[in-house]
Design an enzyme around this catalytic site. Sequence first.
Site, mmCIF file in Angstrom:
data_model
loop_
_atom_site.group_PDB
_atom_site.id
_atom_site.type_symbol
_atom_site.label_atom_id
_atom_site.label_comp_id
_atom_site.label_asym_id
_atom_site.label_seq_id
_atom_site.Cartn_x
_atom_site.Cartn_y
_atom_site.Cartn_z
ATOM 1 N N GLU A 1 35.670 39.962 40.409
ATOM 2 C CA GLU A 1 37.123 39.831 40.380
ATOM 3 C C GLU A 1 37.548 39.824 38.919
ATOM 4 O O GLU A 1 37.370 38.822 38.221
ATOM 5 C CB GLU A 1 37.565 38.551 41.098
ATOM 6 C CG GLU A 1 37.274 38.532 42.597
ATOM 7 C CD GLU A 1 38.061 39.574 43.369
ATOM 8 O OE1 GLU A 1 39.068 40.086 42.836
ATOM 9 O OE2 GLU A 1 37.676 39.886 44.506
ATOM 10 N N CYS B 1 45.361 36.656 36.156
ATOM 11 C CA CYS B 1 44.784 38.006 36.167
ATOM 12 C C CYS B 1 45.724 39.028 36.780
ATOM 13 O O CYS B 1 45.654 40.218 36.447
ATOM 14 C CB CYS B 1 43.446 38.012 36.899
ATOM 15 S SG CYS B 1 43.528 37.485 38.629
ATOM 16 N N GLU C 1 44.330 43.991 27.988
ATOM 17 C CA GLU C 1 45.011 43.024 28.843
ATOM 18 C C GLU C 1 45.565 41.897 27.979
ATOM 19 O O GLU C 1 44.847 41.315 27.159
ATOM 20 C CB GLU C 1 44.043 42.465 29.886
ATOM 21 C CG GLU C 1 44.690 41.503 30.855
ATOM 22 C CD GLU C 1 43.720 40.965 31.906
ATOM 23 O OE1 GLU C 1 44.176 40.270 32.829
ATOM 24 O OE2 GLU C 1 42.501 41.238 31.800
#
Length: 458
Positions: A214, A248, A339
């Site tokens: 994940e 996330c 990110e």
Amino acid sequence: MEEEHINIELLIKNQYEFFKSGVTRDIEKRREQLLKLKETIIKYEKEIEESVYLDLGKSSAETYLSEIKFVLSEIDFSIKNIKKWAKRQCVPTSLMVYPSRSSIVYEPYGVVLIIAPFNYPFQLLIAPLIGAIAAGNCAIVKPSHLTINTGKILEKIISEIFPERYIAVVNGGPSVVNELLKNKFDYIFFTGGEKFGREVAIAAAKNLTPYTLELGGKSPCIVFDADNLNLCAKRIVWGKFLNAGQTCIAPDYILVKKEQKNELIKYLKVNIQNFFGSNPQLNKYYPRLITENTVERLSHLMYSSGEIIFGGDINIKEKFISPTLIDEPSVESDIMKEEIFGPILPIIGVESLEEAVEFINNREKPLAIYFFGNSKDSKKIIDKTSSGGVCINDTIMHIINPNLPFGGIGNSGIGVYHGEYSFLAFSHKKPCMKRYLYFDIAFRYPPFKIPKWIEKFL
């Protein structure tokens, strides 16, 4: 548990021996263990909230909703449905093996390893553990070394319910993770960044161990011909600045129709002030970043990319960056390549929906795509892009439905979980066939003379 006192090899060996006893396979016992977990979490609710506050500065309300309540709902859902999930599933059988019966049996993998991140240190360890227990596994769980206080309360809760030979918490730094990964497990579940996710995959490959990763990535938020821009902005601000952007699936950047851009920015500013006031550093509902190094990394991204049109306040010692909006950063800038994972939101205007779709498709597949607009255009986004998930006219909220799988695709992850999908993630789907001896089909054997009329039935 002190790092130097951990005998990881012995711990794993003891778990394998316990798993072989068959105790974890009993469905009723699995339900009992999940119920005990729920009761103990409720018992230590205040300590959990205090621990997460010490690690991340989260308010008790945010911790309850995003960490504690989330896993309690997962436990309830699993307890309610586990018998149905674990039931042998009968499937049709072909004529070639007539007479016979075929079925799928869901069996536990065995001893599994769960590695959790820092950003939701309680939820992202307990949620996969629920699936591991429901599926009948033993588990070693590794909290993040960056959230020491949450790691301690997790160890306290789990050790109070489970013997180490069943479920064990292993605290410690990166060296402990590396030591764990040197050993053979039957399944590995990892939540974290793409870089370390690759290392987990390499370690798993050495033992041919299946895994779930994940990860994350740059989840875009598209606003195009949307009604009620104030409500759109409210939901974007909530999703982006929840946990100070350390989520996330937080919206990583906005692509907005140029004609709506200025109005959207106006409402983004209004809603940030409504949520966190004129001085977010003093607001108890605005968390902190995990480390001073994180603040320094984000500061570089913020001040080297585009124009800061709101926020931009930094306090390194307090691990604080205020909610920040950046206008039209270069697509080649660092902030549009990596990110963000923090409270910085770039905004880019687009001429058309096709331009937004092309922008997304020219980059790695994101963990989530958010779209605010009409139904016809939302269908285009779903059909013409690829992502771990899609949420229309909201952010984040698709993950709370236990009937939906959650996970990434490509660089944003491998595998899914939540609800039944957590049970399936930690279960081997074993095909079983039972043949009967009162009849046999001759043409399966040499010289393989299959009648023409029967070929269409095979």
